[in-house]
Design a protein around this motif. Structure first.
Motif, short mmCIF file in Angstrom:
data_model
loop_
_atom_site.label_atom_id
_atom_site.label_comp_id
_atom_site.label_asym_id
_atom_site.label_seq_id
_atom_site.Cartn_x
_atom_site.Cartn_y
_atom_site.Cartn_z
N TRP A 1 4.20 -11.43 3.31
CA TRP A 1 3.90 -10.22 4.06
C TRP A 1 3.29 -10.60 5.41
N ASP A 2 3.67 -9.85 6.47
CA ASP A 2 3.06 -10.13 7.77
C ASP A 2 1.69 -9.47 7.86
N ASP A 3 0.92 -9.87 8.87
CA ASP A 3 -0.47 -9.41 8.98
C ASP A 3 -0.58 -7.90 9.08
N GLN A 4 0.30 -7.26 9.88
CA GLN A 4 0.22 -5.82 10.05
C GLN A 4 0.48 -5.09 8.74
N ALA A 5 1.44 -5.57 7.96
CA ALA A 5 1.74 -4.93 6.68
C ALA A 5 0.57 -5.06 5.71
N ILE A 6 -0.11 -6.20 5.73
CA ILE A 6 -1.27 -6.40 4.86
C ILE A 6 -2.40 -5.45 5.26
N VAL A 7 -2.64 -5.33 6.55
CA VAL A 7 -3.69 -4.43 7.05
C VAL A 7 -3.39 -3.00 6.64
N GLU A 8 -2.14 -2.58 6.80
CA GLU A 8 -1.74 -1.22 6.41
C GLU A 8 -1.93 -1.01 4.92
N ASP A 9 -1.55 -1.99 4.12
CA ASP A 9 -1.65 -1.89 2.67
C ASP A 9 -3.11 -1.71 2.23
N LYS A 10 -4.03 -2.29 2.97
CA LYS A 10 -5.45 -2.20 2.63
C LYS A 10 -6.12 -0.98 3.24
N GLY A 11 -5.37 -0.18 3.98
CA GLY A 11 -5.91 1.08 4.49
C GLY A 11 -6.64 0.99 5.81
N HIS A 12 -6.38 -0.07 6.59
CA HIS A 12 -7.01 -0.22 7.90
C HIS A 12 -6.02 0.14 9.00
N SER A 13 -6.55 0.56 10.14
CA SER A 13 -5.71 0.82 11.30
C SER A 13 -5.90 -0.25 12.38
#
Length: 363
Positions: free
Chosen positions: A341-353
């Motif tokens: 998973w790329d960094d942006q997808a991981i951040v989105e998955d964890k609920g961060h913007s």
């Protein structure tokens, strides 16, 4: 200067309100009005205005921080109120010293961490600003608190035995109560916060451009974007652009700041956890008829959250063992990276913007 409306809930449940202005960013600015009663002040529950609104979790932190400060001022300084001329800068200095050197956490029995002190002072600062006394509380560096981004946002390094320890912890959580064990399994599979893991239960899928979802663990039915926004908030609608065709998603509820989101059910661990949640709720409707979530009807949301936290502590979920919801989030983020998973997808998955949050989980 901006006008701010303050609402304070007193001990008897009565709402007290007043309107004041934010002081100038220097000593000598106009102070806020006095609260109607000291009880209303010390039992403060929330502040709100067109400029500043509080989410449920933030309001709870504000309430707790205000209670701690009020209790200290009454017990050790002999003051009955923050408002007016009673509280001076030395009182605030001694309060900070008390938190750093004398206060012991009622939950852990240990001194507060720098982050915990920062959280308490951050909420206390809001009250001081409204009262025109913001200059009394200095910055965190002055007090020697290590609370910069580099100090706090550090990825967890897991020992090689962690997976076995977490599996044993899961067994202990299953032994506490079935719903608690189900929530713990879901939380690990998706890296969810505590409230998210006890409230999430429904599934979303997109087929031929249309959305289909379960509602309160019912049958999967077609839903409109408007219906999804009404159920889960406007930020959920904004994240529908991330939903791919023919892919199942868990609808994460109870997210921080009301930012509910879809999380892809991409592997067997996530699929099994979601299926277990839905099977448990459907098989125990009599006990979950009111909420139709993992929380039994005999508990409110707050009580359910407390029950889960207590069970986690009884089962050995501590910072030392790394068997708790916060560690689950770090573990899952690192797992997603290892699976491509790329960094942006991981951040989105964890609920961060904020894309910079990736450094909180991964070096």
């Amino acid at each position: 200067m901006a006008k701010v409306k303050i609402k304070i809930k007193g001990k008897n449940g009565r709402i007290h309100s007043a309107q004041t202005v934010l002081p100038a960013p220097k000593p000598g600015g106009p102070s806020g009005r006095k609260y109607r009663t000291p009880q209303a002040e010390f039992r403060g529950e929330y502040m709100s205005s067109s400029m500043h609104t509080m989410a449920e979790g933030t309001a709870k932190k504000f309430h707790e921080a205000l209670n701690k400060a009020g209790e200290y001022m009454r017990r050790y300084e002999g003051l009955s109120s923050f408002a007016g001329k009673g509280m001076k800068a030395p009182h605030v200095e001694r309060y900070v010293h008390y938190l750093m050197n004398r206060y012991v956490s009622e939950h852990t029995g240990r001194p507060l961490t720098d982050k915990s002190i920062k959280d308490l002072l951050g909420q206390f600062r809001k009250v001081l600003l409204v009262l025109g006394k913001g200059h009394m509380l200095r910055d965190y560096e002055y007090y020697g608190l290590k609370v910069t981004r580099e100090d706090l946002e550090r990825p967890i390094k897991f020992p090689t035995r962690w997976e076995a320890d977490r599996a044993a912890f899961q067994q202990r959580m299953d032994g506490q109560a079935t719903w608690i064990g189900v929530a713990a399994q879901l939380g690990l599979a998706f890296g969810l916060r505590e409230q998210e893991r006890i409230r999430s239960r429904d599934v979303l899928v997109k087929k031929d451009g249309k959305y289909f979802a379960t509602w309160k663990c019912g049958d999967e039915k077609e839903v409109t974007v408007r219906q999804l926004a009404e159920r889960y908030g406007p930020t959920f609608r904004d994240r529908l652009g991330l939903v791919e065709e023919e892919t199942r998603y868990l609808i994460v509820q109870g997210a921080k700041g009301g930012r509910n989101r879809p999380c892809e059910i991409y592997n067997s661990a996530r699929s099994e956890a979601v299926d277990r949640v839905q099977a448990y709720i459907r098989g125990n409707r009599a006990e979950h008829r009111q909420h139709m979530s993992l929380i039994p009807d005999r508990f409110t949301l707050e009580q359910g959250r407390a029950q889960y936290s207590k069970a986690q502590e009884r089962c050995g979920g501590t910072k030392e063992t790394l068997c708790h919801s916060h560690a689950d989030r770090h573990w899952d983020a690192q797992l997603l990276q290892s699976e491509g998973w790329d960094d942006q997808a991981i951040v989105e998955d964890k609920g961060h913007s904020d894309p910079r949050k990736i450094h909180y989980y991964i070096d």
